[in-house]
Motif scaffolding. Structure first.
Motif, PDB file in Angstrom:
ATOM      1  N   TYR A 104       2.073  14.162  15.772  1.00  0.00           N
ATOM      2  CA  TYR A 104       2.597  14.214  14.382  1.00  0.00           C
ATOM      3  C   TYR A 104       1.846  15.404  13.713  1.00  0.00           C
ATOM      4  O   TYR A 104       2.150  16.133  12.939  1.00  0.00           O
ATOM      5  N   ALA A 105       0.509  15.249  13.844  1.00  0.00           N
ATOM      6  CA  ALA A 105      -0.550  16.205  13.164  1.00  0.00           C
ATOM      7  C   ALA A 105      -0.166  17.515  13.588  1.00  0.00           C
ATOM      8  O   ALA A 105      -0.162  18.634  12.857  1.00  0.00           O
ATOM      9  N   LEU A 106       0.002  17.825  14.878  1.00  0.00           N
ATOM     10  CA  LEU A 106       0.266  18.882  15.603  1.00  0.00           C
ATOM     11  C   LEU A 106       1.438  19.658  15.270  1.00  0.00           C
ATOM     12  O   LEU A 106       1.652  20.852  15.029  1.00  0.00           O
ATOM     13  N   LYS A 107       2.553  18.850  14.603  1.00  0.00           N
ATOM     14  CA  LYS A 107       3.717  19.330  14.487  1.00  0.00           C
ATOM     15  C   LYS A 107       3.862  19.512  12.887  1.00  0.00           C
ATOM     16  O   LYS A 107       5.076  20.250  12.276  1.00  0.00           O
ATOM     17  N   GLN A 108       2.740  19.409  12.348  1.00  0.00           N
ATOM     18  CA  GLN A 108       2.898  19.818  10.824  1.00  0.00           C
ATOM     19  C   GLN A 108       2.905  21.316  10.450  1.00  0.00           C
ATOM     20  O   GLN A 108       2.254  21.920  11.537  1.00  0.00           O
ATOM     21  N   PRO A 109       3.315  21.807   9.663  1.00  0.00           N
ATOM     22  CA  PRO A 109       3.323  23.252   9.476  1.00  0.00           C
ATOM     23  C   PRO A 109       1.754  23.703   9.305  1.00  0.00           C
ATOM     24  O   PRO A 109       0.884  22.990   8.846  1.00  0.00           O
ATOM     25  N   GLY A 110       1.339  24.688  10.248  1.00  0.00           N
ATOM     26  CA  GLY A 110       0.056  24.998  10.298  1.00  0.00           C
ATOM     27  C   GLY A 110      -0.742  24.194  11.113  1.00  0.00           C
ATOM     28  O   GLY A 110      -1.974  24.230  11.240  1.00  0.00           O
ATOM     29  N   GLY A 111       0.041  23.217  11.835  1.00  0.00           N
ATOM     30  CA  GLY A 111      -0.871  22.398  12.742  1.00  0.00           C
ATOM     31  C   GLY A 111      -1.477  22.978  13.961  1.00  0.00           C
ATOM     32  O   GLY A 111      -0.647  23.795  14.402  1.00  0.00           O
ATOM     33  N   ALA A 141      -5.272  18.165  14.375  1.00  0.00           N
ATOM     34  CA  ALA A 141      -4.819  17.062  15.012  1.00  0.00           C
ATOM     35  C   ALA A 141      -6.099  16.179  15.189  1.00  0.00           C
ATOM     36  O   ALA A 141      -5.984  15.162  15.075  1.00  0.00           O
ATOM     37  N   ARG A 142      -7.038  17.007  15.985  1.00  0.00           N
ATOM     38  CA  ARG A 142      -8.536  16.029  16.067  1.00  0.00           C
ATOM     39  C   ARG A 142      -8.979  15.472  14.780  1.00  0.00           C
ATOM     40  O   ARG A 142      -9.293  14.074  14.873  1.00  0.00           O
ATOM     41  N   ALA A 143      -8.946  16.468  13.808  1.00  0.00           N
ATOM     42  CA  ALA A 143      -9.527  15.725  12.488  1.00  0.00           C
ATOM     43  C   ALA A 143      -8.694  14.726  11.965  1.00  0.00           C
ATOM     44  O   ALA A 143      -9.398  13.672  11.618  1.00  0.00           O
ATOM     45  N   TYR A 144      -7.372  14.876  12.046  1.00  0.00           N
ATOM     46  CA  TYR A 144      -6.573  13.546  11.629  1.00  0.00           C
ATOM     47  C   TYR A 144      -6.795  12.373  12.287  1.00  0.00           C
ATOM     48  O   TYR A 144      -7.077  11.427  11.749  1.00  0.00           O
ATOM     49  N   VAL A 145      -6.766  12.467  13.747  1.00  0.00           N
ATOM     50  CA  VAL A 145      -7.031  11.197  14.533  1.00  0.00           C
ATOM     51  C   VAL A 145      -8.188  10.609  14.448  1.00  0.00           C
ATOM     52  O   VAL A 145      -8.305   9.371  14.378  1.00  0.00           O
ATOM     53  N   GLN A 146      -9.199  11.520  14.382  1.00  0.00           N
ATOM     54  CA  GLN A 146     -10.535  11.104  14.094  1.00  0.00           C
ATOM     55  C   GLN A 146     -10.704  10.250  12.692  1.00  0.00           C
ATOM     56  O   GLN A 146     -11.272   9.007  12.839  1.00  0.00           O
ATOM     57  N   ALA A 147     -10.238  10.881  11.493  1.00  0.00           N
ATOM     58  CA  ALA A 147     -10.159  10.083  10.314  1.00  0.00           C
ATOM     59  C   ALA A 147      -9.139   8.745  10.449  1.00  0.00           C
ATOM     60  O   ALA A 147      -9.641   7.834  10.137  1.00  0.00           O
ATOM     61  N   LEU A 148      -8.214   8.719  11.333  1.00  0.00           N
ATOM     62  CA  LEU A 148      -7.333   7.607  11.317  1.00  0.00           C
ATOM     63  C   LEU A 148      -8.107   6.578  12.122  1.00  0.00           C
ATOM     64  O   LEU A 148      -8.019   5.241  11.604  1.00  0.00           O
ATOM     65  N   TYR A 149      -9.000   6.745  12.927  1.00  0.00           N
ATOM     66  CA  TYR A 149      -9.672   5.542  13.879  1.00  0.00           C
ATOM     67  C   TYR A 149     -11.050   5.336  12.881  1.00  0.00           C
ATOM     68  O   TYR A 149     -11.398   4.100  13.154  1.00  0.00           O
ATOM     69  N   GLN A 150     -11.372   6.083  11.758  1.00  0.00           N
ATOM     70  CA  GLN A 150     -12.291   5.295  10.946  1.00  0.00           C
ATOM     71  C   GLN A 150     -11.475   4.308  10.000  1.00  0.00           C
ATOM     72  O   GLN A 150     -12.566   3.654   9.352  1.00  0.00           O
ATOM     73  N   HIS A 151     -10.398   4.026  10.015  1.00  0.00           N
ATOM     74  CA  HIS A 151      -9.716   3.186   9.349  1.00  0.00           C
ATOM     75  C   HIS A 151      -9.310   1.810  10.081  1.00  0.00           C
ATOM     76  O   HIS A 151      -8.690   1.109   9.353  1.00  0.00           O
ATOM     77  N   LYS A 196       0.901  -1.223   0.080  1.00  0.00           N
ATOM     78  CA  LYS A 196      -0.105   0.079   0.156  1.00  0.00           C
ATOM     79  C   LYS A 196       0.724   1.287  -0.040  1.00  0.00           C
ATOM     80  O   LYS A 196       0.444   2.432   0.172  1.00  0.00           O
ATOM     81  N   GLY A 197       2.197   0.961   0.119  1.00  0.00           N
ATOM     82  CA  GLY A 197       2.925   2.060  -0.230  1.00  0.00           C
ATOM     83  C   GLY A 197       3.015   3.227   1.010  1.00  0.00           C
ATOM     84  O   GLY A 197       2.793   4.423   0.831  1.00  0.00           O
ATOM     85  N   ILE A 198       2.933   2.788   2.273  1.00  0.00           N
ATOM     86  CA  ILE A 198       2.783   3.600   3.442  1.00  0.00           C
ATOM     87  C   ILE A 198       4.286   3.861   4.036  1.00  0.00           C
ATOM     88  O   ILE A 198       4.941   3.246   4.270  1.00  0.00           O
ATOM     89  N   LYS A 199       4.258   5.197   4.070  1.00  0.00           N
ATOM     90  CA  LYS A 199       5.666   5.811   4.418  1.00  0.00           C
ATOM     91  C   LYS A 199       5.464   6.811   5.791  1.00  0.00           C
ATOM     92  O   LYS A 199       6.393   6.556   6.397  1.00  0.00           O
ATOM     93  N   ASP A 200       4.181   7.388   5.918  1.00  0.00           N
ATOM     94  CA  ASP A 200       4.258   8.041   6.828  1.00  0.00           C
ATOM     95  C   ASP A 200       2.895   8.290   7.330  1.00  0.00           C
ATOM     96  O   ASP A 200       1.920   7.678   6.713  1.00  0.00           O
ATOM     97  N   TRP A 201       2.440   9.170   8.520  1.00  0.00           N
ATOM     98  CA  TRP A 201       1.146   9.293   8.944  1.00  0.00           C
ATOM     99  C   TRP A 201       0.123   9.514   8.236  1.00  0.00           C
ATOM    100  O   TRP A 201      -1.015   8.913   8.118  1.00  0.00           O
ATOM    101  N   PRO A 202       0.216  10.447   7.083  1.00  0.00           N
ATOM    102  CA  PRO A 202      -0.967  10.875   6.214  1.00  0.00           C
ATOM    103  C   PRO A 202      -1.327   9.514   5.390  1.00  0.00           C
ATOM    104  O   PRO A 202      -2.362   9.371   4.832  1.00  0.00           O
ATOM    105  N   ASP A 203      -0.490   8.705   5.193  1.00  0.00           N
ATOM    106  CA  ASP A 203      -0.860   7.425   4.265  1.00  0.00           C
ATOM    107  C   ASP A 203      -1.633   6.452   4.988  1.00  0.00           C
ATOM    108  O   ASP A 203      -2.464   5.921   4.670  1.00  0.00           O
ATOM    109  N   LEU A 204      -1.801   6.659   6.364  1.00  0.00           N
ATOM    110  CA  LEU A 204      -2.923   5.866   7.135  1.00  0.00           C
ATOM    111  C   LEU A 204      -4.282   6.073   6.741  1.00  0.00           C
ATOM    112  O   LEU A 204      -4.990   5.146   7.106  1.00  0.00           O
TER     113      LEU A 204
END
Lengths: 332, 285
Positions: free
Chosen positions: A164-171, A176-186, A128-136
């Motif tokens: 991770y999400a918090l440390k991104q540019p503009g994080g 962060a909340r939106a990213y983690v919520q999306a993560l748990y949907q997977h 699945k070409g997973i390299k970093d958090w966004p790929d999840l």
């Protein structure tokens, strides 16, 4: 075990210090993926104690999700030593008066003799070409991670993703909340402990990526055949510090304080540090780390203190009843 | 049954054949196949690995503990089951329906919840925790807790086998015994017990099988101390979690053999004493 303890106490009271105990039993209540580690540590410690003091020490183990194990100790599981996944779980035991609240100051390195971090375990060739958090959170990717309510590793996973999400540019918090919520949907299934999640991913073949302790990922590679899985190190992760402590209330009742304290100190010795490294935990001693450097990839980590204050704050904010995980976990 | 056995017309014969096929297929997929997997996996690395895996200290301790828990909890449930069935079948009283519902409670409550109830009662933070702690009595995370949880889970098995039988048999024979001068115990051992013995035996077998195989409730009160509070089902989980698949399936074969043994005893009894069992079965009079 009980009988030997009773004998020990009787001997202690009747003959005062004149008679040396022959059989000592300790109970180490630990979290899920440390089974192999403590099997080796216990053998080494028992050998050393026998050589130095002549007594036979038997160390009994209980393993499970870290939060669940802490709960069991609070409910009366007679642990002499707790070796859990994160500091809050030992705080929870301390809150019930079983050990001093400053337990983390009683041993070096915030009472964590070894560290680990959170990495990804993917199937061979990383299809699945997973390299970093966004790929999840790409469509069609299934993520395996255990339940943060019961598992310590799962809470480190959660905080690593959030950080991770918090440390991104503009994080920021909202992102962060939106990213983690999306993560748990997977996440198709939440196991109660890290080992359960590893078995779900590795043995039952569910999911595309296992978010796991580095130690657990390396062990899975070794146990289940190299070449079956690849490890992917994300751009940033969390420095996981699993702590250890002597449970004052229980060792005083069992009369096992001296051995229990020697046991937790032993975890910092060069001999034990090498055993920890062999079992894929990152040792604290520089000379031991140097020897095992090839085994551990360089990871860009942040600590819980860098991002979340401390474990009590993180626990209250994210994992307490009705807190953020309950609001955005699977099904939200 | 007997009506169907007389030469049935052909559509019915085909129907019966299809049903039979369906039943065999269903059983194969859901029972025989998993059973075969257990044995195949356990013997994957040969008989030697299998035997040495069962001979390990932890496995033997788990077997001993499982037997101990069953030996304590099954007789207690026999006593309770007979008493409860007697009460339900022979007397009319207020709250009888409620008692019936209570006996069924363990069937309807999740085993994990039943384990948790004991933790909430007898755990260090539970209702009786401080008193137990002060007197150094250990219940949860020790053998007494395992026995309590097992008794709770297996409580309905004996009673539920006996109640319908005793109700349908009625109390005529017992009353006759009393009229002829039998004492209470004499009546029980000479009349009641012989009448219910097959149902009682079934109940004991089922109760025993469940007592040895119970996982959920026992898991909650066990504390998972290796070699001390782990029964065979917990040992299976533990070994599986430690990547010791042969070991896990090896212990699982023991549980499977136990189930097969139970089945064999049941079948043997039915075959040997079939007429007698039929005579005492509900509706047999």
């Amino acid at each position: 075990m009980k009988k030997s303890r009773v004998i020990l106490v009787l001997l202690g009271t009747v003959f005062a210090a004149s008679v040396a105990a022959k059989d000592i039993t300790l109970l180490n209540v630990s979290y899920d993926p440390t089974r192999e580690l403590y099997r080796d540590i216990n053998t080494a410690f028992a050998t050393q104690w026998k050589a130095q003091h002549g007594d036979t020490v038997t160390i009994q183990m209980s393993h499970g999700g870290s939060g669940k194990q802490a709960r069991s100790v609070v409910d009366g599981l007679p642990a002499d030593i707790v070796t859990l996944a994160l500091a809050y779980d030992i705080d929870a035991v301390a809150d019930h008066g079983l050990l001093a609240k400053d337990w983390q100051q009683r041993l070096p390195d915030h009472a964590s003799p070894y560290t680990s971090t959170i990495v990804f375990l993917v199937r061979k060739g990383n299809p699945k070409g997973i390299k970093d958090w966004p790929d999840l959170i790409r469509p069609g990717v299934q993520v395996i991670t255990p339940n943060p309510k019961t598992s310590g590793g799962a809470r480190w996973n959660f905080l690593a993703a959030w950080g991770y999400a918090l440390k991104q540019p503009g994080g920021n918090e909202a992102k962060a909340r939106a990213y983690v919520q999306a993560l748990y949907q997977h996440v198709p299934v939440l196991d109660t402990g890290a080992r359960g999640a590893t078995n779900t991913f590795a043995q039952r073949g569910v999911g595309d990526v296992l978010v796991a302790w580095e130690s657990e990922a390396l062990l899975a590679q070794r146990e289940l055949g190299k070449g079956t899985f690849d490890i992917v190190v994300p751009s940033v992760s969390i420095l996981a510090e699993p702590p250890v402590a002597v449970v004052d209330g229980n060792v005083d009742k069992h009369g096992s304080r001296a051995v229990a304290e020697a046991y937790v100190k032993f975890l910092y010795s060069p001999q034990a540090q090498a055993i920890e490294a062999k079992n894929f935990y990152r040792p604290r001693l520089p000379e031991v780390s140097a020897r095992y450097a090839a085994q551990f990839p360089k990871v860009n980590t942040f600590t819980i203190h860098d991002v979340f204050g401390d474990w009590r704050q993180a626990q209250a904010k994210f994992f307490a009843d009705g807190a953020i995980f309950d609001q955005i976990g699977p099904g939200h | 049954m007997s009506r169907l056995d007389r030469q049935p017309p052909w559509p019915r014969r085909i129907g019966r054949g299809l049903l039979g096929l369906l039943a065999v297929g269903f059983l194969s997929v859901f029972l025989l196949l998993p059973l075969a997997v257990v044995f195949v996996e356990a013997l994957r690395q040969g008989v030697h690995a299998y035997l040495s895996s069962i001979g390990q200290h932890e496995a033997l301790a788990a077997i001993r503990l499982t037997l101990l828990v069953a030996v304590i909890s099954v007789p207690l449930n026999v006593l309770f089951g007979v008493a409860a069935a007697w009460l339900m079948a022979r007397f009319e009283f207020r709250g009888k329906a409620l008692l019936g519902a209570f006996i069924d409670l363990p069937f309807s409550v999740s085993p994990v919840i039943s384990g948790l109830v004991y933790v909430l009662l007898f755990g260090a933070q539970g209702w009786f925790g401080p008193w137990l702690g002060a007197h150094d009595i250990k219940i949860i995370f020790a053998v007494p807790g395992l026995v309590l949880a097992t008794i709770f889970i297996t409580l309905p098995f004996v009673a539920r086998e006996l109640i319908p039988l005793m109700q349908s048999q009625g109390s005529d024979e017992e009353e006759a015994a009393r009229v002829l001068g039998a004492g209470g115990w004499q009546m029980f051992f000479r009349v009641t017990l012989p009448n219910i013995r097959w149902a009682l035996l079934y109940g004991v077998l089922l109760c025993n099988a469940r007592a040895m195989g119970e996982f959920g409730a026992v898991s909650v009160v066990s504390g998972h101390i290796r070699g001390l509070t782990t029964t065979m089902p917990l040992e299976v989980e533990m070994r599986y979690n430690e990547y010791d698949y042969v070991g896990a399936f090896a212990v699982a074969t023991l549980l499977a053999l136990l189930a097969l043994l139970t089945l064999a005893i049941k079948t043997l009894l039915e075959w040997r004493y079939g007429d007698e069992i039929a005579a005492h079965a509900p509706g047999g009079h």
